[in-house]
Design a protein around this motif. Structure first.
Motif, PDB file in Angstrom:
ATOM      1  N   MET A   1      -7.737  -1.834   5.035  1.00 54.93           N
ATOM      2  CA  MET A   1      -7.108  -2.353   3.859  1.00 54.93           C
ATOM      3  C   MET A   1      -5.690  -2.269   3.640  1.00 54.93           C
ATOM      4  O   MET A   1      -4.906  -1.378   4.210  1.00 54.93           O
ATOM      5  CB  MET A   1      -7.939  -1.539   2.655  1.00 54.93           C
ATOM      6  N   THR A   2      -5.037  -3.122   3.388  1.00 56.57           N
ATOM      7  CA  THR A   2      -3.355  -3.302   3.191  1.00 56.57           C
ATOM      8  C   THR A   2      -3.262  -3.666   1.464  1.00 56.57           C
ATOM      9  O   THR A   2      -3.961  -4.024   0.782  1.00 56.57           O
ATOM     10  CB  THR A   2      -2.911  -4.036   3.901  1.00 56.57           C
ATOM     11  N   ALA A   3      -1.930  -3.184   1.300  1.00 58.77           N
ATOM     12  CA  ALA A   3      -1.709  -3.274  -0.249  1.00 58.77           C
ATOM     13  C   ALA A   3      -1.762  -4.820  -0.570  1.00 58.77           C
ATOM     14  O   ALA A   3      -1.595  -5.826   0.386  1.00 58.77           O
ATOM     15  CB  ALA A   3      -0.111  -2.833  -0.387  1.00 58.77           C
ATOM     16  N   ARG A  34      -5.134   5.238   2.740  1.00 61.09           N
ATOM     17  CA  ARG A  34      -5.266   6.499   2.570  1.00 61.09           C
ATOM     18  C   ARG A  34      -5.968   6.957   1.169  1.00 61.09           C
ATOM     19  O   ARG A  34      -6.568   8.252   0.897  1.00 61.09           O
ATOM     20  CB  ARG A  34      -3.982   7.479   2.688  1.00 61.09           C
ATOM     21  N   LEU A  35      -5.639   6.350   0.211  1.00 58.10           N
ATOM     22  CA  LEU A  35      -5.907   6.642  -1.366  1.00 58.10           C
ATOM     23  C   LEU A  35      -6.718   5.409  -1.687  1.00 58.10           C
ATOM     24  O   LEU A  35      -6.249   4.361  -1.639  1.00 58.10           O
ATOM     25  CB  LEU A  35      -4.557   6.976  -1.911  1.00 58.10           C
ATOM     26  N   ALA A  36      -7.750   5.734  -2.590  1.00 61.53           N
ATOM     27  CA  ALA A  36      -8.646   4.789  -2.991  1.00 61.53           C
ATOM     28  C   ALA A  36      -7.832   4.272  -4.498  1.00 61.53           C
ATOM     29  O   ALA A  36      -8.158   3.143  -5.161  1.00 61.53           O
ATOM     30  CB  ALA A  36     -10.074   5.058  -3.311  1.00 61.53           C
ATOM     31  N   ILE A  37      -6.991   5.279  -5.009  1.00 62.30           N
ATOM     32  CA  ILE A  37      -6.549   5.077  -6.389  1.00 62.30           C
ATOM     33  C   ILE A  37      -5.468   3.996  -6.569  1.00 62.30           C
ATOM     34  O   ILE A  37      -4.934   3.729  -7.809  1.00 62.30           O
ATOM     35  CB  ILE A  37      -6.431   6.282  -7.061  1.00 62.30           C
ATOM     36  N   THR A  38      -4.646   3.795  -5.345  1.00 62.43           N
ATOM     37  CA  THR A  38      -3.473   2.909  -5.848  1.00 62.43           C
ATOM     38  C   THR A  38      -2.996   2.393  -4.086  1.00 62.43           C
ATOM     39  O   THR A  38      -3.675   2.824  -3.241  1.00 62.43           O
ATOM     40  CB  THR A  38      -2.185   3.919  -6.154  1.00 62.43           C
ATOM     41  N   LEU A  84       5.286   7.341 -12.607  1.00 64.59           N
ATOM     42  CA  LEU A  84       4.955   6.168 -13.595  1.00 64.59           C
ATOM     43  C   LEU A  84       3.625   5.357 -12.782  1.00 64.59           C
ATOM     44  O   LEU A  84       3.976   5.171 -11.618  1.00 64.59           O
ATOM     45  CB  LEU A  84       6.122   5.040 -13.685  1.00 64.59           C
ATOM     46  N   ASP A  85       2.465   5.648 -13.324  1.00 62.88           N
ATOM     47  CA  ASP A  85       1.432   5.284 -12.626  1.00 62.88           C
ATOM     48  C   ASP A  85       1.016   3.792 -13.195  1.00 62.88           C
ATOM     49  O   ASP A  85       0.602   3.761 -14.460  1.00 62.88           O
ATOM     50  CB  ASP A  85       0.061   6.162 -12.921  1.00 62.88           C
ATOM     51  N   TYR A  86       1.304   2.778 -12.446  1.00 63.86           N
ATOM     52  CA  TYR A  86       0.894   1.250 -12.724  1.00 63.86           C
ATOM     53  C   TYR A  86      -0.518   0.864 -12.154  1.00 63.86           C
ATOM     54  O   TYR A  86      -0.778  -0.262 -12.103  1.00 63.86           O
ATOM     55  CB  TYR A  86       1.989   0.398 -12.304  1.00 63.86           C
ATOM     56  N   ALA A  87      -1.199   1.768 -11.816  1.00 64.18           N
ATOM     57  CA  ALA A  87      -2.585   1.704 -10.975  1.00 64.18           C
ATOM     58  C   ALA A  87      -2.420   1.151  -9.780  1.00 64.18           C
ATOM     59  O   ALA A  87      -2.689   1.749  -8.584  1.00 64.18           O
ATOM     60  CB  ALA A  87      -3.632   0.693 -11.924  1.00 64.18           C
ATOM     61  N   ASP A  88      -1.676  -0.049  -9.619  1.00 60.86           N
ATOM     62  CA  ASP A  88      -1.711  -0.548  -8.002  1.00 60.86           C
ATOM     63  C   ASP A  88      -0.476   0.159  -7.671  1.00 60.86           C
ATOM     64  O   ASP A  88      -0.504   0.118  -6.265  1.00 60.86           O
ATOM     65  CB  ASP A  88      -1.382  -2.173  -8.446  1.00 60.86           C
ATOM     66  N   ILE A  89       0.831   0.229  -8.262  1.00 56.23           N
ATOM     67  CA  ILE A  89       1.504   1.212  -7.532  1.00 56.23           C
ATOM     68  C   ILE A  89       1.785   2.481  -8.441  1.00 56.23           C
ATOM     69  O   ILE A  89       1.706   2.372  -9.733  1.00 56.23           O
ATOM     70  CB  ILE A  89       2.949   0.330  -7.326  1.00 56.23           C
ATOM     71  N   VAL A  90       2.202   3.260  -7.773  1.00 56.38           N
ATOM     72  CA  VAL A  90       2.709   4.508  -8.415  1.00 56.38           C
ATOM     73  C   VAL A  90       4.298   4.789  -8.034  1.00 56.38           C
ATOM     74  O   VAL A  90       4.779   4.850  -6.964  1.00 56.38           O
ATOM     75  CB  VAL A  90       2.003   5.806  -7.813  1.00 56.38           C
ATOM     76  N   VAL A  91       4.999   4.872  -9.036  1.00 54.47           N
ATOM     77  CA  VAL A  91       6.463   5.095  -8.933  1.00 54.47           C
ATOM     78  C   VAL A  91       6.977   6.695  -9.112  1.00 54.47           C
ATOM     79  O   VAL A  91       6.402   7.228 -10.002  1.00 54.47           O
ATOM     80  CB  VAL A  91       7.329   4.156 -10.103  1.00 54.47           C
ATOM     81  N   ALA A 109       3.431  10.354   6.157  1.00 51.00           N
ATOM     82  CA  ALA A 109       4.396   9.716   7.201  1.00 51.00           C
ATOM     83  C   ALA A 109       3.614   8.575   8.027  1.00 51.00           C
ATOM     84  O   ALA A 109       3.980   7.926   8.786  1.00 51.00           O
ATOM     85  CB  ALA A 109       4.817  10.770   8.104  1.00 51.00           C
ATOM     86  N   ASP A 110       2.329   8.842   8.107  1.00 54.65           N
ATOM     87  CA  ASP A 110       1.650   7.786   8.830  1.00 54.65           C
ATOM     88  C   ASP A 110       1.111   6.528   8.080  1.00 54.65           C
ATOM     89  O   ASP A 110       0.597   5.634   8.700  1.00 54.65           O
ATOM     90  CB  ASP A 110       0.154   8.391   9.371  1.00 54.65           C
ATOM     91  N   CYS A 111       1.649   6.319   6.826  1.00 52.58           N
ATOM     92  CA  CYS A 111       1.536   5.080   6.086  1.00 52.58           C
ATOM     93  C   CYS A 111       2.791   4.053   6.453  1.00 52.58           C
ATOM     94  O   CYS A 111       3.888   4.299   6.640  1.00 52.58           O
ATOM     95  CB  CYS A 111       1.615   5.360   4.774  1.00 52.58           C
ATOM     96  N   PRO A 112       2.431   2.882   6.538  1.00 49.07           N
ATOM     97  CA  PRO A 112       3.256   1.828   6.812  1.00 49.07           C
ATOM     98  C   PRO A 112       4.074   1.743   5.635  1.00 49.07           C
ATOM     99  O   PRO A 112       4.090   1.895   4.417  1.00 49.07           O
ATOM    100  CB  PRO A 112       2.495   0.445   6.980  1.00 49.07           C
ATOM    101  N   VAL A 113       5.414   1.284   5.959  1.00 47.62           N
ATOM    102  CA  VAL A 113       6.613   1.268   5.182  1.00 47.62           C
ATOM    103  C   VAL A 113       6.594  -0.381   4.610  1.00 47.62           C
ATOM    104  O   VAL A 113       6.535  -1.359   5.386  1.00 47.62           O
ATOM    105  CB  VAL A 113       7.932   1.315   5.451  1.00 47.62           C
ATOM    106  N   VAL A 114       6.616  -0.390   2.805  1.00 48.29           N
ATOM    107  CA  VAL A 114       6.635  -1.821   2.669  1.00 48.29           C
ATOM    108  C   VAL A 114       8.253  -2.217   2.559  1.00 48.29           C
ATOM    109  O   VAL A 114       9.145  -1.571   2.148  1.00 48.29           O
ATOM    110  CB  VAL A 114       6.015  -1.904   1.390  1.00 48.29           C
TER     111      VAL A 114
END
Length: 136
Positions: A1-3, A34-38, A84-91, A109-114
């Motif tokens: 899964m990707t963003a 890694r996270l199902a929430i965002t 700031l939690d916007y559901a799809d992104i967390v700032v 660290a193992d997550c891809p950089v956008v």
């Protein structure tokens, strides 16, 4: 899964707003595997509490133009680490000392950089070489 494309579009708008408020070391991590929430963690830092709050205000104002409001907001009164939690992104906007201490980039660290699609000469963007060093 990707963003999702929507999440990427939103995080790029947040990054532009943070950069306009002179945020430092901007980075977005695709945490969707890694996270199902965002989908994305966006991390920025500042050298003072006042600047942390100014960056938060800028991001909220910009994302409000997209019709978005945070589902949840934490840490505003302290000005050291505002989430700031916007559901799809967390700032995450952190005071630079807190950012070093908590080291979110190392935890993910193992997550891809956008790619935030900010100018390569923008001093607010964390250099890719530095991102790799931080990940180690």
């Amino acid at each position: 899964m990707t963003a999702t494309e929507h999440s990427i579009e939103v995080v790029r708008a947040a990054a532009r707003a943070a950069s306009d408020k002179l945020a430092q070391d901007l980075i977005a991590l695709d945490v969707s595997d890694r996270l199902a929430i965002t989908d994305i963690f966006f991390i920025a830092s500042a050298s003072t509490e006042r600047q942390v709050n100014a960056i938060v205000d800028g991001v909220e104002d910009e994302l409000h133009k997209f019709g978005l409001r945070p589902v949840r907001r934490e840490g505003r009164s302290g000005g050291r680490w505002v989430l700031l939690d916007y559901a799809d992104i967390v700032v995450h906007v952190q005071h630079e000392e807190d950012r070093i201490f908590y080291a979110l980039e190392r935890l993910y660290a193992d997550c891809p950089v956008v790619d935030l699609q900010l100018s390569d000469t923008d001093p607010s963007v964390k250099p890719v070489a530095q991102q790799s060093v931080d990940a180690e």
